[in-house]
Each structure stands twice: as structure tokens, then as C-alpha cells.
Design a protein around this motif. Structure first.
Motif, PDB file in Angstrom:
ATOM      1  N   GLU A  82       0.867  -1.251   0.055  1.00 47.80           N
ATOM      2  CA  GLU A  82       0.298   0.073  -0.120  1.00 47.80           C
ATOM      3  C   GLU A  82       0.767   1.189   0.217  1.00 47.80           C
ATOM      4  O   GLU A  82       0.213   1.822  -0.129  1.00 47.80           O
ATOM      5  N   TYR A  83       2.065   1.344  -0.458  1.00 52.32           N
ATOM      6  CA  TYR A  83       3.307   2.367  -0.160  1.00 52.32           C
ATOM      7  C   TYR A  83       4.149   2.295  -1.104  1.00 52.32           C
ATOM      8  O   TYR A  83       4.504   1.222  -1.974  1.00 52.32           O
ATOM      9  N   ILE A  84       4.772   3.313  -1.590  1.00 44.15           N
ATOM     10  CA  ILE A  84       6.013   3.883  -1.824  1.00 44.15           C
ATOM     11  C   ILE A  84       5.992   4.151  -2.142  1.00 44.15           C
ATOM     12  O   ILE A  84       6.262   5.625  -0.972  1.00 44.15           O
ATOM     13  N   MET A  85       8.042   3.900  -1.664  1.00 45.78           N
ATOM     14  CA  MET A  85       9.420   3.800  -0.605  1.00 45.78           C
ATOM     15  C   MET A  85       9.786   4.817  -1.587  1.00 45.78           C
ATOM     16  O   MET A  85      10.393   4.624  -2.987  1.00 45.78           O
ATOM     17  N   TYR A  86      10.071   5.811  -1.203  1.00 46.48           N
ATOM     18  CA  TYR A  86      11.460   7.037  -2.076  1.00 46.48           C
ATOM     19  C   TYR A  86      12.321   6.931  -1.151  1.00 46.48           C
ATOM     20  O   TYR A  86      12.739   7.322   0.056  1.00 46.48           O
TER      21      TYR A  86
ATOM     22  N   ASN B 269      14.568   9.627   3.341  1.00 48.31           N
ATOM     23  CA  ASN B 269      13.823   8.368   3.485  1.00 48.31           C
ATOM     24  C   ASN B 269      11.842   8.490   3.674  1.00 48.31           C
ATOM     25  O   ASN B 269      12.728   8.942   4.914  1.00 48.31           O
ATOM     26  N   PHE B 270      11.310   8.506   2.404  1.00 51.58           N
ATOM     27  CA  PHE B 270       9.516   8.348   3.092  1.00 51.58           C
ATOM     28  C   PHE B 270       9.534   7.782   2.380  1.00 51.58           C
ATOM     29  O   PHE B 270       9.582   7.519   1.119  1.00 51.58           O
ATOM     30  N   SER B 271       8.586   7.513   2.651  1.00 52.88           N
ATOM     31  CA  SER B 271       6.894   6.857   2.041  1.00 52.88           C
ATOM     32  C   SER B 271       5.776   7.472   2.177  1.00 52.88           C
ATOM     33  O   SER B 271       5.518   8.743   2.908  1.00 52.88           O
ATOM     34  N   ILE B 272       4.859   7.445   0.828  1.00 56.20           N
ATOM     35  CA  ILE B 272       3.539   8.015   0.799  1.00 56.20           C
ATOM     36  C   ILE B 272       2.512   6.600   0.349  1.00 56.20           C
ATOM     37  O   ILE B 272       3.168   5.808  -0.277  1.00 56.20           O
ATOM     38  N   PRO B 273       1.442   7.110   0.586  1.00 59.80           N
ATOM     39  CA  PRO B 273       0.515   5.809   0.302  1.00 59.80           C
ATOM     40  C   PRO B 273       0.535   6.078  -1.092  1.00 59.80           C
ATOM     41  O   PRO B 273       0.731   6.639  -2.265  1.00 59.80           O
ATOM     42  N   SER B 274       0.135   4.018  -1.769  1.00 58.12           N
ATOM     43  CA  SER B 274       0.151   4.246  -3.067  1.00 58.12           C
ATOM     44  C   SER B 274      -1.056   4.850  -4.359  1.00 58.12           C
ATOM     45  O   SER B 274      -1.341   4.956  -5.566  1.00 58.12           O
ATOM     46  N   GLU B 275      -2.243   5.018  -3.231  1.00 57.57           N
ATOM     47  CA  GLU B 275      -3.279   5.737  -3.661  1.00 57.57           C
ATOM     48  C   GLU B 275      -3.656   6.439  -2.769  1.00 57.57           C
ATOM     49  O   GLU B 275      -3.788   6.028  -1.672  1.00 57.57           O
TER      50      GLU B 275
END
Length: 260
Positions: free
Chosen positions: A217-221, A253-259
Motif C-alpha cells: 500500500e506504500y511507495i518507498m522513496y 527516506n520516506f513513504s507515501i500511500p500508493s493510492e
């Protein structure tokens, strides 16, 4: 990385601080400029800013010494100076952008001020001028590109095609925090630096590392900005030259919801 919203905008620009006494304000600003000591605590966190400020090692890290980070979209409504009056039914220019913040510990949450002489670092993407505020992924896909990027030429110009970097610190106006802490206003005087406040030579501003991975459910950057530039005080301080940032690294380094 904490996705928290912090609305203490008086910290961003010392011009927003209340000048109860011009002489005391000027004295405090001089004190702020002359007494900042840059340092670096090792080991660094997974998200950090580091570099050499006039040859002195400097770093701040998420999760180290009380520092915390925030990422997210922000919006701005722009009113032309030629027509500054806000009229009902008239739509002003709307802009949005993505922001990366490294905040120091809070000294006084009631008054919304940071610990004194603890620097903060802000980085804004270029602006999108539109009535729509987009998803986080839209801004990241549009503006995070590996390779050389542009720094904004000034705060007021070039918002659509340049990043904006700000490094600042401050303290409560003299005679100090103990004098103001029980009052309704606790004025915080800040010294803010940016490469966008003066001419530049031999500037480096690039993304040297960019890894994006979708995990459930997340996109990692994982992003690494490299920055070397001249720094100037902001317009409230006359755009005086501060010095040089060399070997700057802004590691995220962070993440956001994929939707969304």
C-alpha cells in the motif's frame, strides 16, 4: 519520517515576528547572526541534511537530538501587487508545491517556537499554478528527476521552474525567553539563508540518487540531493552575503500511500 503538519509560520520568516521595539529587534537580530555555532551529531539518521557552512561541518537528522521531519503538499494563494484587494467572487492565482522539512525540537508549543539556535532546513519543489491540488505522487513524479536541477533565482520569481532552499535558526527576542514566556506574545527572531537571495557561481544542485519502490500500500522513496552554493540572508535582512555551503547532502527516506 513523520507526516505531521506544523503551522507555526512565524518561524519561517523573521519579518513576521512582532517588532515590539525596533532597537531590541535589531539588537536581537545581530545577536542571532553573530552567535550561531554550526555542528554535527553522528551517527546521522536515515533522513538528514549535511554539509560545510563556511568550512564548518554541519548536519541535522530526523530522530537525532529531537529533530523531526515532515513531507507533503502545500498551497499558496497569490494576489497581484497591482490589485492586492481581496474581492468576493474573484479567484486569485492558486499554486501548489511539495515540501521537505527538517525541524528542530519545540521550545514552546503554546507560542509555536523552536529551541533556540537549532537550525531548520526547508526544501520546496517548483510550483504548479493551477486550481487543483494534486496527489503526492504527482508532484514527486514531476519534480524528482535524477541529474541536474534548477534553484530558484529569487523568492518572488521563477517559482514554476526552480527549487527553493532555506536554512535558518533563531532565538526569542532579547532579553530572552524567561521574560516573554508568560506573555501572550513570545517573539522569535530568525536568521534565514537561501541561495535564491543573491548571485550564484559554481552552483551544484542535483539529485544523485533516486530509488522508488512500490511495496504493498506504500511507495518507498530514497532520494539524495547534492548542493553547493552561496548563501544570503533573506530580504528582511538586506540580502547580505552569509557565505558558502559546500558538499551539501539532503538525504531523504520516506513513504507515501500508493493510492490517495
Amino acid at each position: 519520517m513523520r507526516n505531521l503538519i506544523f503551522f507555526s509560520f512565524l518561524l519561517l520568516f523573521s519579518g513576521s515576528c512582532k517588532k515590539e521595539d525596533d532597537d531590541m529587534y535589531d539588537e536581537t537580530l545581530k545577536y542571532v547572526k553573530e552567535n550561531m555555532v554550526f555542528s554535527c551529531t553522528e551517527p546521522k539518521g536515515i533522513s538528514y541534511f549535511s554539509g560545510k557552512m563556511n568550512g564548518v561541518d554541519f548536519c541535522v537528522s530526523d530522530g537525532v537530538d529531537g529533530y523531526w521531519s515532515y513531507i507533503g503538499t502545500a498551497t499558496e494563494t497569490i494576489t497581484l501587487a497591482s490589485n492586492p484587494t481581496i474581492e468576493l467572487g474573484v479567484t486569485k492565482s492558486h499554486a501548489s508545491f511539495y515540501s521537505f522539512y527538517l525541524y528542530p525540537p519545540i521550545l514552546d508549543n503554546w507560542h509555536g517556537i523552536f529551541e533556540e539556535f537549532k537550525p531548520y532546513v526547508f526544501l520546496y519543489t517548483p510550483y504548479i499554478f493551477d486550481t487543483i491540488t494534486y496527489s503526492q505522487k504527482h508532484y514527486l513524479d514531476k519534480f524528482l528527476k535524477k541529474g541536474d536541477l534548477k534553484l530558484r533565482k529569487s523568492w518572488a520569481e521563477g517559482k514554476e521552474d526552480g527549487f527553493y532552499l532555506l536554512i535558518g535558526w533563531g532565538c526569542v527576542m532579547l532579553p530572552g525567553y524567561d521574560f516573554y514566556k508568560n506573555q501572550s506574545v513570545c517573539p522569535y527572531i530568525a536568521a534565514n539563508l537561501s541561495p535564491s537571495n543573491g548571485k550564484q557561481e559554481n552552483t551544484v544542485f542535483r539529485i544523485s540518487e533516486l530509488e522508488v519502490e512500490e511495496q504493498g500500500e506504500y511507495i518507498m522513496y530514497e532520494v539524495t540531493f547534492e548542493i553547493s552554493c552561496d548563501l544570503y540572508y533573506d530580504g528582511a535582512h538586506g540580502n547580505d552575503y552569509f557565505g558558502r555551503l559546500e558538499d551539501g547532502i539532503y538525504k531523504l527516506n520516506f513513504s507515501i500511500p500508493s493510492e490517495e
